[in-house]
Design an enzyme around this catalytic site. Structure first.
Site, PDB file in Angstrom:
ATOM      1  N   LYS A  74     -13.650  11.129  -8.433  1.00  0.00           N
ATOM      2  CA  LYS A  74     -14.569  11.417  -7.327  1.00  0.00           C
ATOM      3  C   LYS A  74     -15.741  12.253  -7.837  1.00  0.00           C
ATOM      4  O   LYS A  74     -15.597  12.985  -8.814  1.00  0.00           O
ATOM      5  CB  LYS A  74     -13.836  12.228  -6.249  1.00  0.00           C
ATOM      6  CG  LYS A  74     -12.897  11.422  -5.384  1.00  0.00           C
ATOM      7  CD  LYS A  74     -12.263  12.308  -4.326  1.00  0.00           C
ATOM      8  CE  LYS A  74     -11.301  11.525  -3.454  1.00  0.00           C
ATOM      9  NZ  LYS A  74     -11.912  10.455  -2.667  1.00  0.00           N
TER      10      LYS A  74
ATOM     11  N   ARG B 114      -2.781   4.250   0.040  1.00  0.00           N
ATOM     12  CA  ARG B 114      -2.101   3.025   0.488  1.00  0.00           C
ATOM     13  C   ARG B 114      -0.928   2.685  -0.416  1.00  0.00           C
ATOM     14  O   ARG B 114       0.040   2.078   0.010  1.00  0.00           O
ATOM     15  CB  ARG B 114      -3.123   1.879   0.577  1.00  0.00           C
ATOM     16  CG  ARG B 114      -3.816   1.576  -0.731  1.00  0.00           C
ATOM     17  CD  ARG B 114      -5.103   0.777  -0.542  1.00  0.00           C
ATOM     18  NE  ARG B 114      -6.201   1.596  -0.013  1.00  0.00           N
ATOM     19  CZ  ARG B 114      -7.387   1.126   0.319  1.00  0.00           C
ATOM     20  NH1 ARG B 114      -7.642  -0.160   0.200  1.00  0.00           N
ATOM     21  NH2 ARG B 114      -8.319   1.932   0.794  1.00  0.00           N
TER      22      ARG B 114
HETATM   23  N1  BES Z   1      -8.395  10.647   0.310  1.00  0.00           N
HETATM   24  C1  BES Z   1      -9.417   9.675   0.321  1.00  0.00           C
HETATM   25  C2  BES Z   1     -10.027   9.457   1.709  1.00  0.00           C
HETATM   26  C3  BES Z   1     -10.695  10.651   2.331  1.00  0.00           C
HETATM   27  C4  BES Z   1     -12.062  10.825   2.176  1.00  0.00           C
HETATM   28  C5  BES Z   1      -9.989  11.553   3.077  1.00  0.00           C
HETATM   29  C6  BES Z   1     -12.677  11.902   2.756  1.00  0.00           C
HETATM   30  C7  BES Z   1     -10.617  12.627   3.651  1.00  0.00           C
HETATM   31  C8  BES Z   1     -11.956  12.801   3.499  1.00  0.00           C
HETATM   32  C9  BES Z   1      -8.887   8.326  -0.161  1.00  0.00           C
HETATM   33  O1  BES Z   1      -7.845   8.387  -1.067  1.00  0.00           O
HETATM   34  C10 BES Z   1     -10.023   7.648  -0.843  1.00  0.00           C
HETATM   35  O2  BES Z   1     -10.499   8.165  -1.796  1.00  0.00           O
HETATM   36  N2  BES Z   1     -10.438   6.512  -0.324  1.00  0.00           N
HETATM   37  C11 BES Z   1     -11.510   5.776  -0.853  1.00  0.00           C
HETATM   38  C12 BES Z   1     -11.086   4.324  -0.837  1.00  0.00           C
HETATM   39  C13 BES Z   1     -11.972   3.416  -1.597  1.00  0.00           C
HETATM   40  C14 BES Z   1     -11.885   3.709  -3.068  1.00  0.00           C
HETATM   41  C15 BES Z   1     -11.531   1.999  -1.303  1.00  0.00           C
HETATM   42  C16 BES Z   1     -12.753   5.984   0.021  1.00  0.00           C
HETATM   43  O3  BES Z   1     -12.583   6.158   1.229  1.00  0.00           O
HETATM   44  O4  BES Z   1     -13.842   6.048  -0.525  1.00  0.00           O
HETATM   45 ZN    ZN Z   2      -8.471   8.617  -3.077  1.00  0.00          ZN
END
Ligand code: BES
Ligand code: ZN
Ligand code: ZN
Length: 509
Positions: A282, A356
């Site tokens: 990230k 997931r």
């Molecule tokens: N934990 C994150 C989602 C999230 C984002 C929770 C902001 C709380 C606040 C999740 O694991 C994630 O990173 N999702 C990605 C998915 C994508 C790579 C398909 C996203 O939402 O960008």
């Molecule tokens: Zn994630």
């Protein structure tokens, strides 16, 4: 902060602060009128010189005068009588805490006697909800911070709510207090820093919190999970030095089920104690917030505490998958093909779509082991749900209309807002891979990302299982204070799901 809340019929003498309700338009409530009389019409005079104070719900006017029998009188806006209900009283309670703290109040009387005939509720309920609002707002996470001298001095000690229905309110509040304890536990878990709360410490904490309340707690370690073939969950955790865990919690308030019986209800939670994104790292900005990526699991653990504390006559199973998503030389990579507990293979396209994977194995395990009729999973699953709904509503996907109606009812009852989102064959199809059974990233990328994530999960749900998936990425953490929720971890969904259990899965005999 902890204070004691009591309900009595008559005013106690030792209070330093008295709170009386004023309806919108400066209309005095019955008690306010009586008070006005004993204080030489002072309330009337103050209202006429404070025309800005109109009595809107939650508005407060603090008055002090040497002739008062109390140090402070706080006039509390109740809003329009026709708008009042349990939830508005809860919000008013939450709003009231701030002026009480500002006034330095320690022992407080709140008059709600004479406020009656509120639609769809009882005098006892409004009093208990007012108390719950005060308590919910009083939450603070100060474990790692030295208390300021000034804060120490201004501590509320007792709040006495004066109501004719004092004994019924006392009984109700005992239950509301148990629910609030569940909310507070969920908030604590989310607020804990990720160096203190990691899978192993989290699993221990769950055991210590819930076992004394009569909840059975079982912890699966990595060895056990490898044997079971939790390939998806373990892949996410393999980059971390911290050992992954799965925790199963059972509350048998309705008597122990016989072997082979279908379990009535199971809750599944995503417990990523820190989500760096892994190899698909990230960006740095606000990565600290990813300590809240275990918010779904926190809601499940908080819910288990609430049902156990109020001795719910229901059988409830909770399961949480606890992992830390880290990049390292042994982390899983984009391109890997892994085998989940269900046997389905998954092509990894982005290691940041890890929630997931954790849920997939937990969902399969709980269905194989307990065959629940209904499953509700909770997860801070996608940023996309925040794009769709912001921070006010969580996204709720359900494969059964009746289940959705039940959840919606509980959402309305508790004020935790659920918005229905679509499940569709097209989203399931989007998650099929050319080289494995599934892939963990949809072909459309961010577009409809919350829906394709739900579509992925649906591949792991048995045909005859009623299932709802609740994406709480936008509601598990709030950056600003709300009327009954201080900023930080919110404990979102504990109240709604507790209501859902109470209304649909409890033995009322
Ligand atoms: N934990 C994150 C989602 C999230 C984002 C929770 C902001 C709380 C606040 C999740 O694991 C994630 O990173 N999702 C990605 C998915 C994508 C790579 C398909 C996203 O939402 O960008
Ligand atoms: Zn994630
Ligand atoms: Zn995540």
């Amino acid at each position: 902060m902890t204070f004691s809340i009591f309900f009595t019929k008559k005013e106690e003498n030792n209070a330093d602060t008295t709170v009386i309700g004023i309806f919108e338009g400066q209309e005095l409530s019955k008690t306010a009128k009586a008070y006005n009389k004993t204080q030489n019409n002072f309330v009337d005079q103050c209202l006429s010189s404070h025309t800005n104070f109109t009595g809107k719900a939650g508005e407060a006017l603090s008055l002090a005068h040497k002739e008062f029998t109390h140090n402070h009188i706080i006039l509390l806006g109740l809003g329009k009588k026709e708008d009042l209900n349990n939830l508005t009283f809860e919000e008013i309670g939450g709003e009231l805490l701030i002026p009480l703290q500002k006034a330095g109040a320690q022992n407080i009387n709140i008059h709600v006697e004479g406020i009656e005939n509120i639609q769809n509720t009882t005098t006892a309920e409004i009093a208990a909800h007012l108390a719950m609002g005060l308590k919910l707002k009083s939450y603070k996470f100060t474990k790692y911070k030295e208390e300021k001298e000034a804060d120490k001095k201004t501590k509320i000690e007792t709040i006495t709510i004066i109501t004719d229905a004092d004994s019924a309110a006392t009984d109700l509040y005992e239950t509301y207090d148990a629910i609030t304890d569940g909310v507070f536990l969920a908030r604590d878990l989310v607020n804990e820093p990720p160096n203190a709360l990691y899978p192993e410490s989290y699993a221990e904490l769950i055991k210590n919190e819930l076992k004394p309340l009569g909840v059975e707690v079982e912890i699966l370690d990595e060895r056990k999970m490898s044997k079971l073939g939790f390939g998806a969950l373990l892949s996410v955790g393999q980059g971390s030095i911290r050992e992954s865990k799965t925790v199963i919690m059972k509350w048998n308030g309705n008597g122990k089920a016989k072997k082979g019986d279908r379990a009535p209800i199971a809750f599944v939670g995503k417990g990523v104690t820190f989500d760096t994104g892994g190899i698909s790292l990230k960006p740095g900005a606000e990565m600290d917030l990813m300590k809240m990526d275990m918010g779904g699991s926190a809601a499940v653990v908080g819910l288990m505490k609430a049902v156990a504390k109020r001795k719910s006559k229901s059988n409830v199973i909770g399961i949480v998958g606890l992992v830390e998503n880290m990049p390292s030389d042994r982390a899983y990579r984009p391109g890997d093909i892994i085998t989940s507990h269900s046997g389905k293979t998954i092509e990894i396209l982005n290691t940041d779509a890890e929630g997931r994977l954790v849920l997939a194995d937990a969902l399969t395990y709980i269905q194989d082991t307990y065959n629940p009729e209904v499953i509700v999973d909770l997860a801070t699953l996608t940023g996309a749900i925040m794009v769709a709904l912001g921070f006010e509503y969580c996204g709720a996907f359900a494969n059964d209309n009746k289940l959705w109606e039940q959840l919606k009812q509980s959402s309305d009852n508790t004020g935790e807002k659920f918005w229905r989102m679509p499940l569709d064959k097209a989203y399931r199809k989007e998650m099929e891979s050319d080289v494995a059974d599934l892939k963990n990233l949809g072909s459309l990328g961010r577009y409809g990302g919350a829906c394709s994530a739900a579509g992925f999960l649906e591949h792991f749900i048995n045909k005859d299982t009623k299932w709802a998936h609740i994406d709480i990425a936008g509601t598990a953490w709030w950056k600003t204070d709300k009327s009954t929720t201080p900023k930080g971890g919110t404990g979102f969904a504990v109240r709604a799901l507790n209501d859902f259990v109470e209304n649909n899965f409890e033995n009322k005999k």
